[in-house]
Design an enzyme around this catalytic site. Sequence first.
Site, short mmCIF file in Angstrom:
data_model
loop_
_atom_site.label_atom_id
_atom_site.label_comp_id
_atom_site.label_asym_id
_atom_site.label_seq_id
_atom_site.Cartn_x
_atom_site.Cartn_y
_atom_site.Cartn_z
CG ASP A 94 53.08 91.47 151.12
OD1 ASP A 94 51.85 91.35 151.22
OD2 ASP A 94 53.66 92.45 150.59
CE1 TYR A 95 59.37 85.56 156.03
CE2 TYR A 95 57.69 84.81 157.57
CZ TYR A 95 58.96 84.70 157.04
OH TYR A 95 59.81 83.74 157.49
CG PHE B 246 50.81 85.23 149.58
CD1 PHE B 246 49.52 84.77 149.42
CD2 PHE B 246 51.65 85.28 148.48
CE1 PHE B 246 49.06 84.36 148.18
CE2 PHE B 246 51.21 84.88 147.24
CZ PHE B 246 49.91 84.42 147.09
CG LEU C 27 32.38 98.78 120.81
CD1 LEU C 27 31.98 99.28 122.18
CD2 LEU C 27 31.17 98.18 120.10
CE LYS D 68 37.00 103.26 124.04
NZ LYS D 68 37.88 102.15 123.80
NE ARG E 3 40.90 94.85 119.48
CZ ARG E 3 39.77 95.07 120.14
NH1 ARG E 3 38.68 94.49 119.73
NH2 ARG E 3 39.76 95.83 121.19
CD GLU F 58 40.84 97.11 126.99
OE1 GLU F 58 39.99 96.26 126.65
OE2 GLU F 58 41.34 97.92 126.20
CE LYS G 38 39.14 107.37 121.88
NZ LYS G 38 40.46 106.82 122.17
CB CYS H 151 75.35 106.84 119.83
SG CYS H 151 77.09 107.33 119.81
#
Length: 685
Positions: free
Chosen positions: A34-35, A37, A84, A115, A136, A172, A311, A423
């Site tokens: 990571d470093y 990068f 769908l 899905k 969408r 998605e 589903k 509150c």
Amino acid sequence: MTQEEARQKIEKLSLEINYHNHRYYVLSEPMITDYDFDMLLEELIKLETLFPEFKKPDSPTQRVGGDITKDFRQVTHKYPMLSLGNTYSEAEILEFDQRVRKSLTDNFEYVCDLKFDGVAIGLTYVDGILTQAITRGDGSKGDDVTANVKTIRSIPLKLQGNYPAEFEIRGEIFYPHDGFKKLNEDRIEIGENPFANPRNAASGTLKMQNSAEVAKRPLECFLYLMYGKELPHINHYDNLQEAKKWGFSISNNFAICHNTDEIFEFIDDWNEARKTLPYDIDGVVIKINSLQQQKQLGFTAKSPRWAIAYKFKTERALTELLSIDYQVGRTGSITPVANLRPVLLLGTIIKRASLHNADVIEQLDVRIGDQVYIEKGGEIIPKIVSVNLSKRKADAKPVTYITHCPECKTELYRNEGEANHYCPNYTQCPPQIKGKLEHFISRKAMNIDSLGEGKIEILYDNGLVHDLSDLYKLTFESILGLEKTFPASAGKKERKISFKQKTAQNIINGIEKSKEAPFEKVLFALGIRFVGETVARNLANHFQTIDALMLADYETLISVEDIGERIANSILEYFSMEANINLINRLKVHQLNFSLSKQTQLLSNLLAGKTFVVSGVFENYSRDHLKELIQLHGGQNTGSISAKTSFILAGENMGPAKLSKANKLGIPIIGIDEFEAMLHKKSAD
Ligand code: IVH
């Protein structure tokens, strides 16, 4: 550096960074640390600042965000973004298959795909560059969320290979489980209400106005559908495989099925296997493979005839909504909670369910006395998913949301654009007082663990603590012998807590020891809204003392790393209240740390967020000296290697067990030269 050299270097760095992004976020096979990068990215940012004429819209530096969108532009979809119909039964799949068979004369294949339970997005690529990302919306028009989507690392900004000149790809966007869990933990830490589920969180994140904030969120995206005039293949399956080569994140779990038996097998397998996935799926989508046959089948008014969504059945229970309670959090946020007639669902008796906020109640149109369906989703807290309207009593009235705090009767307020009511009686409202005390003593804050599990409540009930500073006035004598019996709740048995000699002494010792907590912990422990652990650390390092922080104006605050408008305003509001200034003064009397001590004043933040294991023998340093250096540059030390370790700093004779564990977990092992190079960046700047 000449113009031409800069241009070439920017080009080279961009390619290199894109390559590593893809390895990390799409293939999960990182090749550099990571470093390293971060170093590449930083170099590119620097060059682009010096030579802005070479900064391209597809530059990987776009991933860090920064664009502010006030209102999302509405854009018309080139291809309507239909949904769908959902089916839950095998019979309906058989019917779907019958219909398809009737319309198609030739043989055909299905492609079954998972899905994904997230937010649908349409991405347009022109000449291999991501030009637009649209939600969408109503199916014909959606919101342009391009700036936010560009920050999602698994979505390529620039494609590789042989892609069509122009096409749209749909997919998605979602939070994987661990990212969602962390997001909610962070929200609770800063006094915000957690998101109800990963889907809500994803849709909320995509609509954030500041893309730099979105960039910090671990959103992911799977693509599953393509539209365009020049797609490479004549069927859906091959097109998706091809899109993988261009750099898209495509699930590995879609398959060709030749008949309904194969479809049912796919569904059954994934209904089981989904429990092991690191993200939510809520069913299976079944599509006709051939694009020609898709065209032949066409569309109904609402959805294509060439696809159907199955589903998974979720266990539901039907029960009565008896009443709604309103809970008050430590920052005053109100959460409505449904009290239900107890009902058995998947082995546990459910009595309560969160209703989240006024909007959720309105959307469900749930009324007292209604028969409601309860589900236990991926989340632990059960939720009300719908109302059985046929059983609604004639006199059932819509819920009127409370206008005053159920605990202290103060009038509630709700900020424009926020889901929750609050509150505002921060200093006197009992659950807010208790909540603030609970936060103050928590592990990441003052870490007074001897005061955990209901003990704050005992002190509060006995009138011994009202604000945070009262904790430091407690004496052994004043708390000895206090006790309370807590009734059974949420699966826990009834239990009695008594402050006997040992407990009382532990509490006093724990409170005394907490005075050693460093400034950044104290600052976090105050519980200022939106000031989480990292923000508190940045503020402490920047301002060094609470007095300097209290004097800071808006401009100064937002110049600090990670501090934006929202946090700055919250800090200003906190210090504008006299009660808070008085509290800090009282805590100062008890000698809590309100400035960085000489020892903890950091030299830099170069190692912030990195965890090291120092192992072996070093020529010019003792191990302790190295550990101190790590701390002084904002890093952390741990003794044992785990998946959370960022680096192993290894000298001579590092133990073989450590070595093999590091290799197994793929943790980079660095030597003293590399370590020194990490710190050198500072002096080179
Ligand atoms: S294909 C015309 N494939 O679920 C729509 N959709 O109920 C064809 N979804 O609108 C969609 N995973 O938002 C497709 N693998 C997948 C999907 C998927 C999730 C969503 C999508 C779609 C809805 C269908």
